[in-house]
Design a protein around this motif. Structure first.
Motif, PDB file in Angstrom:
ATOM      1  N   LEU A  45       1.365  -1.357   0.240  1.00 37.61           N
ATOM      2  CA  LEU A  45      -0.005  -0.232   0.287  1.00 37.61           C
ATOM      3  C   LEU A  45       0.921   1.344   0.052  1.00 37.61           C
ATOM      4  CD1 LEU A  45      -3.202   1.441   0.114  1.00 37.61           C
ATOM      5  CD2 LEU A  45      -2.043   1.193   2.627  1.00 37.61           C
ATOM      6  N   GLY A  46       2.416   0.786   0.352  1.00 35.14           N
ATOM      7  CA  GLY A  46       2.763   2.436   1.107  1.00 35.14           C
ATOM      8  C   GLY A  46       3.300   2.498  -0.278  1.00 35.14           C
ATOM      9  N   PHE A  47       3.869   1.651  -1.324  1.00 40.81           N
ATOM     10  CA  PHE A  47       4.205   1.635  -2.317  1.00 40.81           C
ATOM     11  C   PHE A  47       3.455   2.244  -3.206  1.00 40.81           C
ATOM     12  CE2 PHE A  47       8.038  -0.857  -1.428  1.00 40.81           C
ATOM     13  CZ  PHE A  47       9.287  -0.083  -2.241  1.00 40.81           C
ATOM     14  N   ALA A  48       1.809   1.452  -3.531  1.00 39.59           N
ATOM     15  CA  ALA A  48       0.761   2.483  -4.261  1.00 39.59           C
ATOM     16  C   ALA A  48       1.069   3.422  -3.910  1.00 39.59           C
ATOM     17  CB  ALA A  48       0.042   1.584  -4.231  1.00 39.59           C
ATOM     18  N   LEU A  49       0.558   3.886  -2.960  1.00 38.99           N
ATOM     19  CA  LEU A  49       0.367   5.766  -2.275  1.00 38.99           C
ATOM     20  C   LEU A  49       1.544   6.748  -3.137  1.00 38.99           C
ATOM     21  CD1 LEU A  49      -1.584   5.576   0.805  1.00 38.99           C
ATOM     22  CD2 LEU A  49      -2.687   5.516  -1.187  1.00 38.99           C
ATOM     23  N   LEU A 105      -3.801  11.024 -11.634  1.00 37.90           N
ATOM     24  CA  LEU A 105      -4.128  10.760 -10.800  1.00 37.90           C
ATOM     25  C   LEU A 105      -5.457   8.992 -10.197  1.00 37.90           C
ATOM     26  CD1 LEU A 105      -4.047   9.724  -7.107  1.00 37.90           C
ATOM     27  CD2 LEU A 105      -5.866  10.612  -6.541  1.00 37.90           C
ATOM     28  N   PHE A 106      -6.450   9.511 -11.073  1.00 32.74           N
ATOM     29  CA  PHE A 106      -6.812   7.791 -11.811  1.00 32.74           C
ATOM     30  C   PHE A 106      -6.508   7.622 -12.557  1.00 32.74           C
ATOM     31  CE2 PHE A 106     -11.387  10.977 -10.900  1.00 32.74           C
ATOM     32  CZ  PHE A 106     -10.757  10.712  -9.255  1.00 32.74           C
ATOM     33  N   GLY A 107      -5.407   7.890 -13.548  1.00 34.69           N
ATOM     34  CA  GLY A 107      -5.210   6.361 -14.900  1.00 34.69           C
ATOM     35  C   GLY A 107      -4.018   6.500 -13.921  1.00 34.69           C
ATOM     36  N   ALA A 108      -3.385   6.799 -13.135  1.00 37.05           N
ATOM     37  CA  ALA A 108      -2.280   5.852 -12.430  1.00 37.05           C
ATOM     38  C   ALA A 108      -2.755   5.223 -11.704  1.00 37.05           C
ATOM     39  CB  ALA A 108      -1.418   6.886 -11.640  1.00 37.05           C
ATOM     40  N   TYR A 109      -3.827   5.033 -11.200  1.00 38.20           N
ATOM     41  CA  TYR A 109      -5.077   4.106  -9.944  1.00 38.20           C
ATOM     42  C   TYR A 109      -4.771   3.249 -11.345  1.00 38.20           C
ATOM     43  CZ  TYR A 109      -8.514   1.942  -7.442  1.00 38.20           C
ATOM     44  OH  TYR A 109      -9.530   1.293  -6.974  1.00 38.20           O
ATOM     45  N   MET A 110      -4.824   3.444 -12.225  1.00 39.33           N
ATOM     46  CA  MET A 110      -6.441   2.268 -13.405  1.00 39.33           C
ATOM     47  C   MET A 110      -5.007   2.408 -13.616  1.00 39.33           C
ATOM     48  SD  MET A 110      -8.597   1.684 -16.092  1.00 39.33           S
ATOM     49  CE  MET A 110      -8.173   0.787 -17.837  1.00 39.33           C
ATOM     50  N   ALA A 111      -3.638   2.226 -14.391  1.00 38.38           N
ATOM     51  CA  ALA A 111      -2.795   1.420 -14.807  1.00 38.38           C
ATOM     52  C   ALA A 111      -2.045   0.447 -13.855  1.00 38.38           C
ATOM     53  CB  ALA A 111      -1.774   2.495 -15.382  1.00 38.38           C
ATOM     54  N   MET A 112      -2.315   1.076 -12.480  1.00 41.20           N
ATOM     55  CA  MET A 112      -2.126  -0.186 -11.529  1.00 41.20           C
ATOM     56  C   MET A 112      -2.931  -1.183 -11.605  1.00 41.20           C
ATOM     57  SD  MET A 112       0.086   1.913  -8.369  1.00 41.20           S
ATOM     58  CE  MET A 112      -1.331   2.464  -7.897  1.00 41.20           C
ATOM     59  N   ILE A 133       9.190 -10.038 -13.107  1.00 40.75           N
ATOM     60  CA  ILE A 133       9.979  -9.461 -13.384  1.00 40.75           C
ATOM     61  C   ILE A 133      10.285  -9.310 -14.944  1.00 40.75           C
ATOM     62  CG2 ILE A 133      12.389  -9.526 -13.782  1.00 40.75           C
ATOM     63  CD1 ILE A 133      13.263 -11.042 -11.358  1.00 40.75           C
ATOM     64  N   ILE A 134      10.164 -10.540 -16.054  1.00 37.08           N
ATOM     65  CA  ILE A 134      10.143 -10.104 -17.094  1.00 37.08           C
ATOM     66  C   ILE A 134       8.617  -9.695 -17.800  1.00 37.08           C
ATOM     67  CG2 ILE A 134       9.270 -12.258 -19.345  1.00 37.08           C
ATOM     68  CD1 ILE A 134      11.236 -14.404 -18.089  1.00 37.08           C
ATOM     69  N   ALA A 135       7.706  -9.673 -17.386  1.00 43.16           N
ATOM     70  CA  ALA A 135       6.181  -9.286 -17.790  1.00 43.16           C
ATOM     71  C   ALA A 135       6.451  -7.556 -17.220  1.00 43.16           C
ATOM     72  CB  ALA A 135       4.825  -9.250 -16.348  1.00 43.16           C
ATOM     73  N   ALA A 136       6.925  -7.357 -16.304  1.00 42.60           N
ATOM     74  CA  ALA A 136       7.202  -5.966 -15.479  1.00 42.60           C
ATOM     75  C   ALA A 136       8.576  -5.097 -16.749  1.00 42.60           C
ATOM     76  CB  ALA A 136       7.748  -5.525 -14.579  1.00 42.60           C
ATOM     77  N   ILE A 137       9.292  -6.533 -17.470  1.00 43.54           N
ATOM     78  CA  ILE A 137      10.057  -4.984 -18.344  1.00 43.54           C
ATOM     79  C   ILE A 137       9.291  -4.886 -19.598  1.00 43.54           C
ATOM     80  CG2 ILE A 137      12.322  -5.796 -19.338  1.00 43.54           C
ATOM     81  CD1 ILE A 137      13.633  -7.156 -17.406  1.00 43.54           C
ATOM     82  N   THR A 177       3.563  -6.229 -10.284  1.00 39.19           N
ATOM     83  CA  THR A 177       4.360  -6.065  -8.721  1.00 39.19           C
ATOM     84  C   THR A 177       3.768  -6.317  -7.870  1.00 39.19           C
ATOM     85  OG1 THR A 177       6.434  -5.597 -10.020  1.00 39.19           O
ATOM     86  CG2 THR A 177       6.673  -6.008  -8.211  1.00 39.19           C
ATOM     87  N   LEU A 178       3.075  -5.372  -8.168  1.00 38.38           N
ATOM     88  CA  LEU A 178       2.531  -5.129  -6.117  1.00 38.38           C
ATOM     89  C   LEU A 178       0.969  -6.108  -5.908  1.00 38.38           C
ATOM     90  CD1 LEU A 178       2.558  -1.729  -5.021  1.00 38.38           C
ATOM     91  CD2 LEU A 178       4.334  -3.149  -4.875  1.00 38.38           C
ATOM     92  N   TYR A 179       0.774  -6.519  -7.210  1.00 33.04           N
ATOM     93  CA  TYR A 179      -1.193  -7.413  -6.309  1.00 33.04           C
ATOM     94  C   TYR A 179      -0.881  -8.394  -7.778  1.00 33.04           C
ATOM     95  CZ  TYR A 179      -1.332  -3.118  -3.522  1.00 33.04           C
ATOM     96  OH  TYR A 179      -1.916  -2.247  -2.389  1.00 33.04           O
ATOM     97  N   GLY A 180      -0.023  -8.603  -8.425  1.00 35.62           N
ATOM     98  CA  GLY A 180      -0.461  -9.363  -9.499  1.00 35.62           C
ATOM     99  C   GLY A 180      -0.493 -10.240  -9.098  1.00 35.62           C
ATOM    100  N   PRO A 181       0.467 -11.201  -8.253  1.00 40.28           N
ATOM    101  CA  PRO A 181       0.864 -12.716  -7.920  1.00 40.28           C
ATOM    102  C   PRO A 181      -0.674 -13.745  -7.794  1.00 40.28           C
ATOM    103  CG  PRO A 181       2.775 -11.580  -6.888  1.00 40.28           C
ATOM    104  CD  PRO A 181       0.917 -10.673  -7.171  1.00 40.28           C
ATOM    105  N   LYS A 182      -2.292 -12.679  -7.293  1.00 43.49           N
ATOM    106  CA  LYS A 182      -2.707 -13.302  -7.031  1.00 43.49           C
ATOM    107  C   LYS A 182      -3.919 -13.430  -7.478  1.00 43.49           C
ATOM    108  CE  LYS A 182      -5.708 -11.364  -4.059  1.00 43.49           C
ATOM    109  NZ  LYS A 182      -6.532 -10.519  -3.161  1.00 43.49           N
ATOM    110  N   LEU A 183      -4.039 -12.671  -8.696  1.00 44.05           N
ATOM    111  CA  LEU A 183      -4.406 -13.093 -10.805  1.00 44.05           C
ATOM    112  C   LEU A 183      -3.862 -14.115 -11.840  1.00 44.05           C
ATOM    113  CD1 LEU A 183      -7.344 -12.358 -11.668  1.00 44.05           C
ATOM    114  CD2 LEU A 183      -6.730 -11.342 -10.060  1.00 44.05           C
TER     115      LEU A 183
END
Length: 543
Positions: A24-28, A56-63, A90-94, A368-374
């Protein structure tokens, strides 16, 4: 013992909450950084507050795109254990970020895919800005909710619903291009069916041509290079058509033998892909021959041959996704930026570097932060995947898009990938059901045989009972017959129970199917309703 268990649970809870707090800290921090930069860099421009909030909304949307949509690209590779979770991220982010920056949308249509008619705003920029802001926030919230529900949904469909809902709220139902909405509705059906069929066909072919062969190694030497070459052709063609439009002039200047086209045609893209595929064929052929002596004649060994191609597929899918779907996050933001800076509404607008950065960095960070669940949901919670099955899903993702684009059919990359997973899962059920049917048929034959024997025993018993004169041997036989008849009747009952207990094996989890399909169906209306509500809220606050 119970106290120790409670203490362990407390430690795990504390550890989990600590990790969530860090995420949450990194996202904020990212959201605040985008908001601050956007506000400070446009300080002297009217309506800059709207632009800052939209950023701000666009950044939230991208995440949220990174957390939900990117899972389809790397989930199969992780589920098959071709990639670790960290390696996949790592591969996907790059490659997502690289695709977004290098070839990500030279020009973004202000209104995604022509869903609404911008002339209805009559160049009144404030309602237009409110509508685009509402679409961004509504889509982001819907994607966030879908991620929490472990439902991979189409980002494109989500933003389409958001734009449609805000447009209706701003100017009524007449603003919507209902023909285009009909095409999108069709894609709900076309995408997963095409993806599932293509993935199942390739899996069936690999199983029949390699896995079910007595000499799997010889079959692999012959067929694995061909399948990997087909994958290479599909991906290069797909990438050329969908991801290299922006840099195509640079490519044709470097590769002078290519036709001088503004954008690559299908013939050019497929020829380019064919040249790469031939090269890949000989490389893979040499590699398989080199490894042949070390391989065992088992499916597990054959699986290993698809590991490296699967990693390349995950990288290429991520790159292609970055080139296309980054526009879902920054298209409305680019439109708002253009309206604020130029004081008017344009059908098309270029994307500033800072807007592109918001999309690219946001997608990578969300993954990176929230992708592992999906990623876990797509990779292992729908059906069990190995490298061969995951390879077929990747093949379906690229080939389906190529076929659909040439036929003019609208498709969703998310629906294709998940449909491919459904396809390989249902094919596994087919093979399992075939085996079960053989078991049932054999059991039923045995039951019929036992019934015929039982009938003969009953006939003999009846004949002995009707005899006027019975000897000691006759009575002994009658006793034996009663005992044997009881045993046969009990054996028949047991066999019938066994037939009934043979249930159809389900390799595709039905609760996952129901959850995902439900999310797909309500994506556009849910995003539209939410967007309309947010539009009215923004208008009420401003007015």
């Amino acid at each position: 013992m119970e106290i120790q268990t409670v203490k362990k649970m407390q430690k795990e809870a504390i550890k989990s909450s600590g990790i969530d707090f860090i995420r949450l800290g990194f996202a904020l921090f990212f959201l605040v950084a985008v908001l601050t930069y956007s506000f400070l860099s446009t300080g002297s421009i009217p309506n800059n507050v709207f632009l800052a909030i939209a950023a701000l909304f666009g950044a939230y949307m991208a995440m949220n795109i990174g957390a939900n949509d990117v899972a389809n690209n790397v989930g199969p590779a992780v589920g098959s254990k071709a990639l670790t979770m960290s390696g996949a991220i790592i591969i996907a982010a790059i490659f997502e970020g690289t695709g977004a920056f290098i070839a990500g949308g030279d020009v973004v249509e202000t209104i995604k895919k022509g869903i609404i008619n911008i002339d209805s705003f009559e160049n009144n920029i404030e309602p237009f800005i409110w509508a685009m802001m509402a679409a961004l926030l509504a889509t982001a919230l819907w994607l966030n909710l879908a991620t929490i529900m472990k439902a991979p949904v189409s980002t494109t469909h989500s933003i389409v619903g958001g734009v449609m809902g805000a447009g209706i709220a701003a100017s009524g139902f007449s603003i919507v291009s209902w023909d285009k909405m009909g095409e999108i509705a069709i894609s709900w059906v076309i995408s997963p069916i095409l993806g599932g069929i293509i993935a199942a066909v390739f899996l069936f072919a690999i199983i029949k041509l390699i896995v079910y062969r007595k000499d799997k190694i010889t079959a692999a030497i012959k067929w694995v290079p061909i399948f990997v070459a087909i994958m290479s052709w599909a991906f290069i063609t797909y990438l050329t058509l969908k991801g290299l439009n922006k840099v195509w002039p640079i490519i044709i200047n470097f590769l002078i033998f290519l036709p001088n086209e503004k954008e690559p045609s299908f013939l050019t893209a497929s020829t380019f892909g064919f040249i790469i595929a031939i090269t890949v064929y000989f490389i893979v052929k040499k590699t398989v021959l080199y490894k042949a002596n070390k391989l065992k004649n088992t499916r597990d060994s054959i699986n290993l041959l698809f590991t490296v191609p699967l990693i390349f597929a995950a990288a290429l899918l991520s790159f292609a996704h970055g080139t296309n779907d980054v526009a879902n996050a920054i298209g409305p933001l680019a439109a708002i930026n253009d309206a604020v800076i130029n004081g008017g509404i344009s059908e098309k607008t270029g994307i500033p570097i800072w807007v592109m950065a918001v999309g690219a960095i946001g997608i990578a960070l969300g993954l990176t932060l929230y992708g592992p669940k999906l990623i876990k949901t797509v990779g292992s919670e729908i059906t069990e995947l190995d490298q061969i099955r995951a390879f077929c899903v990747a093949m379906a993702a690229s080939i389906t898009v190529i076929i659909a684009s040439q036929l003019g059919l609208p498709v969703s990359s998310t629906h294709i990938a998940v449909g491919g997973i459904f396809g390989v899962g249902f094919l596994r059920e087919y093979f399992a059901a075939t085996g079960q049917e053989e078991i049932i048929a054999h059991a039923q034959i045995n039951i019929e045989d036992e019934k015929r024997v039982l009938k003969a025993y009953n006939s003999e018993l009846e004949a002995l009972g009707n005899k006027n004169k019975k000897t000691k041997t006759t009575y002994q036989r009658i006793v034996d017959l009663y005992r044997v008849i009881d045993e046969k009747e009990e054996q028949i009952k047991i066999s019938k129970k066994e037939v009934k207990s043979v249930e159809r094996i389900e390799y595709v989890k039905r609760d996952a199917i129901n959850r995902i399909i439900a999310a797909w169906i309500i994506t556009v209306p849910a995003a539209a309703i939410l967007s309309a509500a947010i539009f009215f809220m923004i208008r009420g606050i401003v007015i």
